[in-house]
Enzyme design. Structure first.
Site, PDB file in Angstrom:
ATOM      1  N   THR A   9      92.092  17.678   4.836  1.00  0.00           N
ATOM      2  CA  THR A   9      92.438  17.015   3.568  1.00  0.00           C
ATOM      3  C   THR A   9      93.847  17.381   3.101  1.00  0.00           C
ATOM      4  OG1 THR A   9      90.109  17.167   2.970  1.00  0.00           O
ATOM      5  CG2 THR A   9      91.649  16.682   1.193  1.00  0.00           C
ATOM      6  N   GLY A  65      97.450  13.720  -0.735  1.00  0.00           N
ATOM      7  CA  GLY A  65      97.458  12.256  -0.738  1.00  0.00           C
ATOM      8  C   GLY A  65      96.540  11.637   0.300  1.00  0.00           C
ATOM      9  N   GLY A 114      79.213  19.100  11.321  1.00  0.00           N
ATOM     10  CA  GLY A 114      79.436  19.684   9.994  1.00  0.00           C
ATOM     11  C   GLY A 114      78.566  19.003   8.950  1.00  0.00           C
ATOM     12  N   ARG A 141      54.647  29.972 -16.756  1.00  0.00           N
ATOM     13  CA  ARG A 141      55.092  29.553 -18.089  1.00  0.00           C
ATOM     14  C   ARG A 141      53.971  28.788 -18.808  1.00  0.00           C
ATOM     15  NH1 ARG A 141      58.500  30.867 -22.095  1.00  0.00           N
ATOM     16  NH2 ARG A 141      59.084  29.040 -23.335  1.00  0.00           N
ATOM     17  N   GLN A 195      65.262  21.499 -14.630  1.00  0.00           N
ATOM     18  CA  GLN A 195      64.545  20.879 -15.758  1.00  0.00           C
ATOM     19  C   GLN A 195      63.202  21.582 -15.984  1.00  0.00           C
ATOM     20  OE1 GLN A 195      65.984  18.584 -17.530  1.00  0.00           O
ATOM     21  NE2 GLN A 195      64.319  17.993 -18.891  1.00  0.00           N
ATOM     22  N   GLU A 249      83.179  17.038   3.277  1.00  0.00           N
ATOM     23  CA  GLU A 249      82.865  16.617   4.661  1.00  0.00           C
ATOM     24  C   GLU A 249      82.651  15.104   4.692  1.00  0.00           C
ATOM     25  OE1 GLU A 249      80.966  19.280   7.195  1.00  0.00           O
ATOM     26  OE2 GLU A 249      81.992  20.947   6.232  1.00  0.00           O
TER      27      GLU A 249
HETATM   28  C1  LIG Z   1      85.116  22.852  -2.981  1.00  0.00           C
HETATM   29  C2  LIG Z   1      85.730  21.969  -1.939  1.00  0.00           C
HETATM   30  C3  LIG Z   1      85.922  22.467  -0.647  1.00  0.00           C
HETATM   31  C4  LIG Z   1      86.531  21.658   0.328  1.00  0.00           C
HETATM   32  N1  LIG Z   1      86.762  22.179   1.575  1.00  0.00           N
HETATM   33  C5  LIG Z   1      87.535  21.469   2.455  1.00  0.00           C
HETATM   34  C6  LIG Z   1      87.934  22.063   3.701  1.00  0.00           C
HETATM   35  O1  LIG Z   1      87.583  23.206   4.013  1.00  0.00           O
HETATM   36  N2  LIG Z   1      88.730  21.349   4.524  1.00  0.00           N
HETATM   37  C7  LIG Z   1      89.154  20.084   4.226  1.00  0.00           C
HETATM   38  O2  LIG Z   1      89.881  19.492   5.018  1.00  0.00           O
HETATM   39  N3  LIG Z   1      88.775  19.491   3.055  1.00  0.00           N
HETATM   40  C8  LIG Z   1      87.986  20.150   2.171  1.00  0.00           C
HETATM   41  N4  LIG Z   1      87.602  19.582   0.967  1.00  0.00           N
HETATM   42  C9  LIG Z   1      88.112  18.243   0.633  1.00  0.00           C
HETATM   43  C10 LIG Z   1      87.051  17.174   0.624  1.00  0.00           C
HETATM   44  O3  LIG Z   1      86.650  16.878   1.938  1.00  0.00           O
HETATM   45  C11 LIG Z   1      87.643  15.954  -0.115  1.00  0.00           C
HETATM   46  O4  LIG Z   1      87.697  16.304  -1.490  1.00  0.00           O
HETATM   47  C12 LIG Z   1      86.834  14.700   0.096  1.00  0.00           C
HETATM   48  O5  LIG Z   1      86.949  14.264   1.432  1.00  0.00           O
HETATM   49  C13 LIG Z   1      87.291  13.553  -0.842  1.00  0.00           C
HETATM   50  O6  LIG Z   1      88.665  13.388  -0.846  1.00  0.00           O
HETATM   51  P1  LIG Z   1      89.442  13.307  -2.260  1.00  0.00           P
HETATM   52  O7  LIG Z   1      89.004  14.479  -3.059  1.00  0.00           O
HETATM   53  O8  LIG Z   1      90.876  13.151  -1.962  1.00  0.00           O
HETATM   54  O9  LIG Z   1      88.857  12.024  -2.955  1.00  0.00           O
HETATM   55  P2  LIG Z   1      89.389  10.496  -2.769  1.00  0.00           P
HETATM   56  O10 LIG Z   1      89.477  10.182  -1.315  1.00  0.00           O
HETATM   57  O11 LIG Z   1      90.594  10.316  -3.598  1.00  0.00           O
HETATM   58  O12 LIG Z   1      88.173   9.687  -3.398  1.00  0.00           O
HETATM   59  C14 LIG Z   1      87.994   9.511  -4.800  1.00  0.00           C
HETATM   60  C15 LIG Z   1      86.730   8.670  -4.995  1.00  0.00           C
HETATM   61  O13 LIG Z   1      86.925   7.373  -4.412  1.00  0.00           O
HETATM   62  C16 LIG Z   1      85.896   7.107  -3.491  1.00  0.00           C
HETATM   63  N5  LIG Z   1      86.414   6.276  -2.400  1.00  0.00           N
HETATM   64  C17 LIG Z   1      87.529   6.484  -1.658  1.00  0.00           C
HETATM   65  N6  LIG Z   1      87.687   5.508  -0.757  1.00  0.00           N
HETATM   66  C18 LIG Z   1      86.640   4.661  -0.912  1.00  0.00           C
HETATM   67  C19 LIG Z   1      86.246   3.437  -0.290  1.00  0.00           C
HETATM   68  N7  LIG Z   1      86.932   2.898   0.717  1.00  0.00           N
HETATM   69  N8  LIG Z   1      85.111   2.817  -0.737  1.00  0.00           N
HETATM   70  C20 LIG Z   1      84.393   3.344  -1.763  1.00  0.00           C
HETATM   71  N9  LIG Z   1      84.722   4.493  -2.382  1.00  0.00           N
HETATM   72  C21 LIG Z   1      85.835   5.151  -1.967  1.00  0.00           C
HETATM   73  C22 LIG Z   1      85.424   8.473  -3.011  1.00  0.00           C
HETATM   74  O14 LIG Z   1      84.114   8.424  -2.465  1.00  0.00           O
HETATM   75  C23 LIG Z   1      85.512   9.264  -4.298  1.00  0.00           C
HETATM   76  O15 LIG Z   1      84.352   9.059  -5.072  1.00  0.00           O
HETATM   77  C24 LIG Z   1      86.942  20.344  -0.003  1.00  0.00           C
HETATM   78  C25 LIG Z   1      86.716  19.842  -1.302  1.00  0.00           C
HETATM   79  C26 LIG Z   1      86.130  20.650  -2.266  1.00  0.00           C
HETATM   80  C27 LIG Z   1      85.931  20.094  -3.647  1.00  0.00           C
END
Ligand SMILES: Cc1cc2nc3c(=O)[nH]c(=O)nc-3n(C[C@H](O)[C@H](O)[C@H](O)COP(=O)(O)OP(=O)(O)OC[C@H]3O[C@@H](n4cnc5c(N)ncnc54)[C@H](O)[C@@H]3O)c2cc1C
Length: 384
Positions: free
Chosen positions: A126, A129, A241, A267, A336, A363
């Site tokens: 990730t 952008g 994963g 309870r 709940q 993931e």
């Molecule tokens: C605590 C935590 C740990 C993480 N660990 C890792 C890690 O170890 N390594 C790593 O690489 N990443 C990691 N991530 C990143 C994670 O995989 C991403 O946050 C996730 O893939 C979503 O990307 P984004 O946050 O940029 O959301 P965005 O891609 O910006 O999405 C925003 C929203 O739009 C929706 N959306 C986007 N495109 C579409 C579409 N075409 N159709 C419908 N809906 C859509 C998404 O489902 C989401 O609801 C982690 C995230 C968190 C919060």
């Protein structure tokens, strides 16, 4: 194996992981969450029991087990602490990517210390952008003699700062998935640095930080597989994963359901145990049923990945969505049933709800899981 019952060996593995979770993780899980403590020593104890390289070949210290075995293990570990289990699952995913796509030299260099968890691993896909649209990643790796020079930033990286090994997806070629390669960056490499530890809703027992590359020189010898197959490696890692993270949701939810069952039988309200009210009994029955359905489906997807069936990736995406949505709902219902006490940290229920919420996001979000399934039904939509 059959998809519907576990073998004697699998039952023994499950009992081992459950025993470890109950003795070593569960008693400390609430405190680790509060103190944001990453329990490295306890994870090394898990590795000593074979959980650092579950589906890694045994010539480099792996346990040589199946994806179904891994699903059973991660569910059991998560009954103690979903956050710690989920980090161990990411670590296993990284180790598998090296085991499956790395050279013999790379396997023998990196995997023994990963299997023992003397070294920890982080998965770096990730970017600020590029989340769901991971193939849009921009972190560059430019060839300079026998090194790549990396520039860019990865976002939300689990274990970052503590991990020794960073499995990084970088752009070595044209735009899109075919221009992506996978490179291992070792901790201490000049030009590798980390952002602040993010303040999060859950998953507090593991750090989440940005990973920053500035003129970071990495030997070409650290590239996993040929140039241009990095996206394929990243997605193959995520198939397993997603099963593991789904298993972590089921285990966390099972732990919450067990707590709710105990609580409901103690309870009292309106002169009776709350477990005597049929509305509550039906809720418990639905929670147990949904969880069993999700577990059975997850095992089916794990068996498909073990057998490398053509629909395995689709089944893993389906199972990830079902398991993580179900896990969250069951944990929330368990809260709940605890009434106001469920909202208090000491009962350990609100922590499970907070931890499982993120499994619906990472993931691949559960919307992305639907995209993967939909593509297999109606083809790839424009823009996706
Ligand atoms: C605590 C935590 C740990 C993480 N660990 C890792 C890690 O170890 N390594 C790593 O690489 N990443 C990691 N991530 C990143 C994670 O995989 C991403 O946050 C996730 O893939 C979503 O990307 P984004 O946050 O940029 O959301 P965005 O891609 O910006 O999405 C925003 C929203 O739009 C929706 N959306 C986007 N495109 C579409 C579409 N075409 N159709 C419908 N809906 C859509 C998404 O489902 C989401 O609801 C982690 C995230 C968190 C919060």
């Amino acid at each position: 194996m059959t998809a519907f019952s576990l073998t004697e060996d699998q039952i023994a593995i499950r009992d081992m992981a459950q025993g470890f979770a109950a003795e070593t993780l569960a008693p400390h899980a609430v405190r680790w969450d509060e103190e944001k403590h990453f329990p490295v020593e306890e994870m090394r104890q898990a590795a000593a029991l074979g959980m650092g390289g579950i589906y890694i070949r045994d010539d480099v210290g792996g346990s040589g087990l199946s994806r179904l075995d891994a699903a059973v293990i991660f569910e059991a570990l998560s009954t103690g602490c979903p956050t710690v289990a989920a980090y161990i699952s990411i670590h296993n995913m990284c180790a598998w990517m090296i085991d499956r796509y790395g050279s013999e030299e790379q396997r023998h260099k990196f995997l023994p210390k990963l299997c023992s968890m003397e070294h920890l691993a982080s998965y770096c896909l990730t970017e600020p952008g590029a989340g769901s649209d991971a193939a849009a990643l921009k972190t560059k790796a430019v060839l300079d003699g026998d090194h790549y020079v990396l520039d860019g930033q990865k976002q939300f990286i689990s274990g970052a700062g503590v991990s020794d090994i960073y499995v990084v997806m970088v752009r070595t070629g044209e735009a899109g998935p075919s221009g992506i390669s996978t490179i291992v960056v070792e901790k201490g490499t000049p030009g590798l640095s980390f952002g602040a530890n993010e303040k999060k809703m859950g998953w507090n027992a593991q750090p989440t930080r940005a990973v920053i590359f500035e003129n970071c020189r990495v030997p070409v010898a650290n590239r996993i597989g040929p140039e241009g197959i990095g996206f394929k490696i990243a997605m193959a890692g995520l198939d397993g994963g997603r099963l593991n993270i789904g298993a972590c949701s089921i285990g966390g939810a099972q732990g919450a359901l067990d707590k709710a069952l105990g609580y409901a039988q103690e309870r009292k309200a309106f002169g009776a145990r709350i477990a005597d009210f049929q509305a509550l009994q039906f809720k418990l029955a639905d929670m147990a049923t949904e969880l069993e359905a999700a577990r059975t489906f997850l095992w089916r997807a794990a068996a498909a990945l073990d057998e490398k069936t053509p629909d395995a990736s689709k089944l893993c995406a389906m199972a990830k969505r079902v398991a993580t949505d179900t896990g969250f709902e069951v944990a929330n219902q368990a809260l709940q049933i605890h009434g106001g006490y469920g909202y208090l940290a000491d009962y350990g229920i609100e922590k499970i709800v907070r931890d499982l919420r993120v499994h619906q996001i990472l993931e691949g979000t559960n919307e992305v899981m639907r995209m993967i399934v939909a593509r297999s039904l109606v083809g790839r939509a424009k823009g996706n």
